[in-house]
Scaffold this motif. Structure first.
Motif, PDB file in Angstrom:
ATOM      1  N   ARG A  93       0.832  -1.206   0.000  1.00 58.73           N
ATOM      2  CA  ARG A  93       0.000   0.000   0.000  1.00 58.73           C
ATOM      3  C   ARG A  93       0.866   1.255   0.000  1.00 58.73           C
ATOM      4  O   ARG A  93       2.025   1.220   0.370  1.00 58.73           O
ATOM      5  CB  ARG A  93      -0.921   0.010   1.228  1.00 58.73           C
ATOM      6  N   ARG A  94       0.256   2.362  -0.434  1.00 61.87           N
ATOM      7  CA  ARG A  94       0.886   3.668  -0.314  1.00 61.87           C
ATOM      8  C   ARG A  94       0.370   4.309   0.987  1.00 61.87           C
ATOM      9  O   ARG A  94      -0.840   4.416   1.196  1.00 61.87           O
ATOM     10  CB  ARG A  94       0.544   4.541  -1.517  1.00 61.87           C
ATOM     11  N   GLU A  95       1.296   4.710   1.844  1.00 63.02           N
ATOM     12  CA  GLU A  95       0.960   5.265   3.156  1.00 63.02           C
ATOM     13  C   GLU A  95       1.237   6.762   3.160  1.00 63.02           C
ATOM     14  O   GLU A  95       2.354   7.200   2.871  1.00 63.02           O
ATOM     15  CB  GLU A  95       1.783   4.559   4.239  1.00 63.02           C
ATOM     16  N   ILE A  96       0.208   7.541   3.484  1.00 62.75           N
ATOM     17  CA  ILE A  96       0.309   8.996   3.472  1.00 62.75           C
ATOM     18  C   ILE A  96      -0.117   9.512   4.839  1.00 62.75           C
ATOM     19  O   ILE A  96      -1.230   9.242   5.294  1.00 62.75           O
ATOM     20  CB  ILE A  96      -0.595   9.606   2.376  1.00 62.75           C
ATOM     21  N   GLU A  97       0.772  10.241   5.499  1.00 65.59           N
ATOM     22  CA  GLU A  97       0.496  10.751   6.836  1.00 65.59           C
ATOM     23  C   GLU A  97       0.234  12.244   6.795  1.00 65.59           C
ATOM     24  O   GLU A  97       0.783  12.963   5.959  1.00 65.59           O
ATOM     25  CB  GLU A  97       1.666  10.455   7.779  1.00 65.59           C
ATOM     26  N   MET A  98      -0.607  12.714   7.726  1.00 62.93           N
ATOM     27  CA  MET A  98      -0.928  14.140   7.809  1.00 62.93           C
ATOM     28  C   MET A  98      -1.431  14.457   9.204  1.00 62.93           C
ATOM     29  O   MET A  98      -1.894  13.578   9.935  1.00 62.93           O
ATOM     30  CB  MET A  98      -1.959  14.524   6.740  1.00 62.93           C
ATOM     31  N   LYS A  99      -1.319  15.701   9.586  1.00 66.29           N
ATOM     32  CA  LYS A  99      -1.830  16.172  10.865  1.00 66.29           C
ATOM     33  C   LYS A  99      -3.268  16.647  10.693  1.00 66.29           C
ATOM     34  O   LYS A  99      -3.707  16.961   9.591  1.00 66.29           O
ATOM     35  CB  LYS A  99      -0.956  17.311  11.407  1.00 66.29           C
ATOM     36  N   GLY A 100      -3.996  16.716  11.808  1.00 68.55           N
ATOM     37  CA  GLY A 100      -5.354  17.217  11.727  1.00 68.55           C
ATOM     38  C   GLY A 100      -6.128  16.983  13.004  1.00 68.55           C
ATOM     39  O   GLY A 100      -5.727  16.189  13.865  1.00 68.55           O
ATOM     40  N   ARG A 101      -7.251  17.673  13.137  1.00 68.84           N
ATOM     41  CA  ARG A 101      -8.110  17.539  14.304  1.00 68.84           C
ATOM     42  C   ARG A 101      -8.694  16.133  14.395  1.00 68.84           C
ATOM     43  O   ARG A 101      -8.862  15.450  13.390  1.00 68.84           O
ATOM     44  CB  ARG A 101      -9.238  18.563  14.237  1.00 68.84           C
ATOM     45  N   ALA A 102      -9.045  15.751  15.615  1.00 67.73           N
ATOM     46  CA  ALA A 102      -9.577  14.406  15.837  1.00 67.73           C
ATOM     47  C   ALA A 102     -10.975  14.235  15.271  1.00 67.73           C
ATOM     48  O   ALA A 102     -11.371  13.123  14.912  1.00 67.73           O
ATOM     49  CB  ALA A 102      -9.574  14.090  17.335  1.00 67.73           C
ATOM     50  N   ASP A 103     -11.750  15.320  15.179  1.00 69.82           N
ATOM     51  CA  ASP A 103     -13.164  15.215  14.811  1.00 69.82           C
ATOM     52  C   ASP A 103     -13.445  15.563  13.360  1.00 69.82           C
ATOM     53  O   ASP A 103     -14.602  15.670  12.965  1.00 69.82           O
ATOM     54  CB  ASP A 103     -14.009  16.107  15.722  1.00 69.82           C
ATOM     55  N   ARG A 104     -12.402  15.762  12.554  1.00 70.09           N
ATOM     56  CA  ARG A 104     -12.635  16.168  11.167  1.00 70.09           C
ATOM     57  C   ARG A 104     -11.572  15.561  10.267  1.00 70.09           C
ATOM     58  O   ARG A 104     -10.377  15.691  10.522  1.00 70.09           O
ATOM     59  CB  ARG A 104     -12.613  17.691  11.045  1.00 70.09           C
ATOM     60  N   VAL A 105     -12.008  14.909   9.203  1.00 68.49           N
ATOM     61  CA  VAL A 105     -11.064  14.328   8.236  1.00 68.49           C
ATOM     62  C   VAL A 105     -10.305  15.457   7.551  1.00 68.49           C
ATOM     63  O   VAL A 105     -10.919  16.412   7.058  1.00 68.49           O
ATOM     64  CB  VAL A 105     -11.820  13.477   7.186  1.00 68.49           C
ATOM     65  N   PRO A 106      -8.976  15.380   7.491  1.00 69.12           N
ATOM     66  CA  PRO A 106      -8.213  16.418   6.781  1.00 69.12           C
ATOM     67  C   PRO A 106      -8.665  16.541   5.330  1.00 69.12           C
ATOM     68  O   PRO A 106      -8.994  15.546   4.670  1.00 69.12           O
ATOM     69  CB  PRO A 106      -6.768  15.911   6.873  1.00 69.12           C
ATOM     70  N   ALA A 107      -8.667  17.761   4.848  1.00 67.65           N
ATOM     71  CA  ALA A 107      -9.123  18.009   3.471  1.00 67.65           C
ATOM     72  C   ALA A 107      -8.319  17.206   2.468  1.00 67.65           C
ATOM     73  O   ALA A 107      -8.865  16.717   1.463  1.00 67.65           O
ATOM     74  CB  ALA A 107      -9.032  19.502   3.162  1.00 67.65           C
ATOM     75  N   ARG A 108      -7.013  17.059   2.711  1.00 66.17           N
ATOM     76  CA  ARG A 108      -6.160  16.306   1.794  1.00 66.17           C
ATOM     77  C   ARG A 108      -6.612  14.857   1.709  1.00 66.17           C
ATOM     78  O   ARG A 108      -6.692  14.270   0.628  1.00 66.17           O
ATOM     79  CB  ARG A 108      -4.704  16.379   2.260  1.00 66.17           C
ATOM     80  N   ALA A 109      -6.921  14.251   2.858  1.00 68.85           N
ATOM     81  CA  ALA A 109      -7.369  12.862   2.871  1.00 68.85           C
ATOM     82  C   ALA A 109      -8.727  12.715   2.177  1.00 68.85           C
ATOM     83  O   ALA A 109      -8.933  11.789   1.389  1.00 68.85           O
ATOM     84  CB  ALA A 109      -7.453  12.356   4.311  1.00 68.85           C
ATOM     85  N   ALA A 110      -9.639  13.643   2.465  1.00 61.02           N
ATOM     86  CA  ALA A 110     -10.958  13.581   1.836  1.00 61.02           C
ATOM     87  C   ALA A 110     -10.846  13.687   0.320  1.00 61.02           C
ATOM     88  O   ALA A 110     -11.566  13.011  -0.428  1.00 61.02           O
ATOM     89  CB  ALA A 110     -11.849  14.694   2.388  1.00 61.02           C
TER      90      ALA A 110
END
Length: 511
Positions: A93-110
Motif C-alpha cells: 500500500r501507499r501510506e500517506i500521513e498528515m496532521k489534523g483535528r480528531a473530529d474532522r477528516v483532513p481536506a487532503r485525505a478527503a
C-alpha cells in the motif's frame, strides 16, 4: 503515486502459542533488536456502507506513536506498480500521513478518497486498540531491513472490548519479497499461521468490509448473454478510473494516463456496444464523459510532448528551454484546471453514475442473445470503419488523416479487447491476435502524430522568438530530427496495414 511512502508487509496470525524464533542469518539479518512497545488507539473513518474498506483503503487517526497523533491514509498500489501485491500473502500500500483535528477528516485525505467515497459522507466506523511489541531486523550495516510487529488488537465499542485478535506484521524497509517470505517461514515454524493480507480494520469489521467494492463483473462466455460482456467491459473501465484517481490527484503521470485510458475505454464501449444499449442513455453518459476526457487529454498530451522534446533535444539545452518552459507552464495550468474539475461535486456525482452504469447498463433486447453470435459483428463494424478510412490514405495524405486512422485503429483495438474475453478459446485467441496487430499500427501512427504535434509547437514558439538566435538554431535542428522520425513512421504504416488487413486475422469474426 508521488505522496507518502510504499508500505510492503507480510501479515501472519497467531491463534495459539508463539515465541519469537531466531531470525538472524549471515547475509541479510545480522541482529534482531527489541524496541520500545507501544499502546496505540486508532479511530477509523469510512462511509456507512464501507466503500473505502471494500476497496482495500483505510483512513485512521491514531495516538500512541512517537511524534504525536496523526492521520494515516493507506491506498492499495495499482496493479501496474512493480511493488503491488501479487497474491503471495504480501500487502502493498501507499501510506500517506498528515496532521489534523480528531473530529474532522483532513481536506487532503478527503480529496484523495473521492473516487471511493464519491457522494457519501465519511464517518467514524471503528475504534481499535493495539498493544504492540516491536523488533527491528538489522542488516550487516546496522540499519533496519525490516520491522516485525506483534500486535494484540482489541476492537472497541463504547469503551469496552467486543472482540480481539493477534497478528504479526513484517514490514520491509528494503528487504525483498524472497527474504520476507523466508522470515515468514521461520515465524510459521514458531507457531504463526497464514492470514489473509487485509488491513486490521477490515478484519475487525468482518464480511461487510470484504464485500465486492462496487459493480461486480459478471461471468462471461460465448453462451452467456451479450449484456454480461457489456457489464464486464464497463466495469473494468470504471474501476480503472477509480483505482487511479488518487494517484492522478498526487501528480503521478502514469495514474493520469490510466485514468485517461479508462475514460477512453468507457466512451469506446458505449460506441461499440451501441446496438445493445438504449441510445439516449448511452449518449447522455458519453456527453458527461466528453469534458473529462478532453481535460485528461490536454494534461496527458502536454506531459508526453514535454518528455518527448526533452529527449529529442536533450543536447540542445539551454537554447531550446524557451519551448520547454512554455510547455511546462501550460502543463501546470492544465493540471490545475483538471484538479479543479476533480474537486467539483459534479465529478463525484459522475463517478456515482459510472458505477451505476457498470452495474446496470440500460440494455436492449438484443443483449439477451448469446455473446458468441452477437458480439463479433460489433467488432466487424469497427473494423469496416477503420478499413474504409485506410483505403483512402496515400503516402502524401496530411497528418490529420493519419491521426484519424490512429483514432479508428484504437477504437477497433478497444473493441477487440472488450469482445474477445466473452468468446470461445479459439476466437478469443483470434481477437487477441488482431489486437496485437492493431497495437503495432497504432504505435506507428502515434509516433507520427507526436512528431506532427512537436513540429507545430516548435514553429509556434519560434514565431515568438524571432530575435533569439540560439533558440532558432536549436529549433531548426529539432525540426529536422522530428521530420526524420515522422518519415520513418510514415514509411512503416503501409507494411503494418498490409499485415493487419490479411483475412486470416479476421477469421474469428466469421467463425
Amino acid at each position: 503515486m508521488t505522496d507518502g511512502t510504499d508500505e510492503i508487509e507480510l501479515k501472519l496470525a497467531i491463534d495459539g502459542v508463539f515465541s519469537l524464533p531466531d531470525l538472524t542469518d549471515d547475509a541479510v539479518v545480522s541482529e534482531v533488536r527489541q524496541d520500545e512497545s507501544q499502546d496505540l488507539w486508532a479511530t477509523y473513518w469510512d462511509t456507512a456502507d464501507l466503500r473505502l474498506a471494500r476497496h482495500g483503503v483505510t483512513l485512521r487517526r491514531r495516538t500512541g506513536e512517537p511524534g504525536g497523533p496523526r492521520w494515516t491514509l493507506k491506498l492499495p498500489l495499482p496493479a501496474e506498480n512493480p511493488d503491488a501485491a501479487d497474491g503471495n500473502g504480501i500487502l502493498a500500500r501507499r501510506e500517506i500521513e498528515m496532521k489534523g483535528r480528531a473530529d474532522r477528516v483532513p481536506a487532503r485525505a478527503a480529496d484523495l478518497v473521492t473516487a471511493y467515497a464519491r457522494t457519501e459522507r465519511l464517518i467514524e466506523i471503528a475504534q481499535l486498540r493495539t498493544r504492540r511489541q516491536i523488533w527491528s531486523l538489522l542488516g550487516p550495516d546496522g540499519h533496519p531491513v525490516a520491522v516485525l510487529d506483534d500486535d494484540d488488537v482489541s476492537v472497541m465499542e463504547h469503551g469496552r472490548r467486543i472482540s480481539r485478535f493477534r497478528e504479526l506484521e513484517l514490514e520491509s524497509h528494503g528487504m525483498d519479497d524472497r527474504n520476507l517470505q523466508r522470515i515468514g517461514g521461520l515465524l510459521r515454524s514458531a507457531g504463526a499461521v497464514d492470514a489473509e493480507p487485509i488491513p486490521k480494520v477490515v478484519r475487525a469489521l468482518g464480511p461487510a468490509a470484504t464485500a465486492p467494492a462496487d459493480a461486480i463483473a459478471p461471468e462471461i462466455g460465448p453462451d452467456q448473454p451479450a449484456g454480461a460482456a457489456v457489464r464486464a467491459a464497463l466495469t473494468e473501465a470504471m474501476e480503472r478510473i477509480v483505482r487511479h484517481d488518487a494517484g492522478m490527484r498526487m501528480g503521478n503521470a502514469e495514474s493520469l494516463h490510466q485514468a485517461r485510458v479508462g475514460t477512453r475505454r468507457l466512451r469506446s464501449h458505449l460506441r461499440v456496444f451501441g446496438p445493445l444499449l438504449d441510445a439516449r442513455w448511452a449518449a447522455a453518459l458519453d456527453s458527461e464523459l466528453r469534458g473529462l476526457a478532453r481535460q485528461l487529454g490536454e494534461v496527458r498530451d502536454l506531459d508526453v510532448l514535454i518528455e518527448r522534446l526533452a529527449s529529442v533535444a536533450m543536447d540542445l539545452r539551454p537554447a531550446i528551454d524557451p519551448l520547454l518552459n512554455d510547455l511546462a507552464r501550460r502543463g501546470n495550468a492544465a493540471r490545475d484546471n483538471l484538479l479543479e474539475r476533480l474537486r467539483d461535486e459534479r465529478y463525484a456525482a459522475l463517478l456515482e453514475r459510472l458505477v451505476a452504469a457498470a452495474a446496470a447498463p440500460r440494455l436492449l433486447g438484443a443483449a439477451t442473445q448469446p455473446a458468441g453470435s452477437v458480439l463479433p459483428p460489433l467488432f466487424d463494424a469497427a473494423w469496416k470503419r477503420l478499413a474504409k478510412h485506410a483505403g483512402r490514405l496515400t503516402a502524401t495524405s496530411p497528418d490529420a488523416d493519419y491521426h484519424e486512422l490512429r483514432i479508428r485503429a484504437k477504437r477497433a483495438r478497444y473493441a477487440a479487447d472488450a469482445i474477445g474475453p466473452a468468446l470461445g478459446e479459439s476466437r478469443r485467441e483470434g481477437a487477441d491476435g488482431i489486437r496485437r496487430h492493431l497495437t503495432s499500427l497504432q504505435t506507428l501512427l502515434g509516433e507520427l502524430q507526436d512528431a506532427a504535434t512537436s513540429r507545430e509547437e516548435i514553429l509556434t514558439t519560434a514565431a515568438q522568438q524571432t530575435n533569439n538566435g540560439p533558440f532558432n538554431l536549436a529549433a531548426g535542428i529539432t525540426l529536422e530530427r522530428e521530420a526524420q522520425r515522422a518519415a520513418t513512421a510514415r514509411q512503416g504504416v503501409p507494411d503494418s496495414w498490409r499485415e493487419l488487413r490479411r483475412p486470416k486475422h479476421r477469421r474469428w469474426v466469421k467463425a
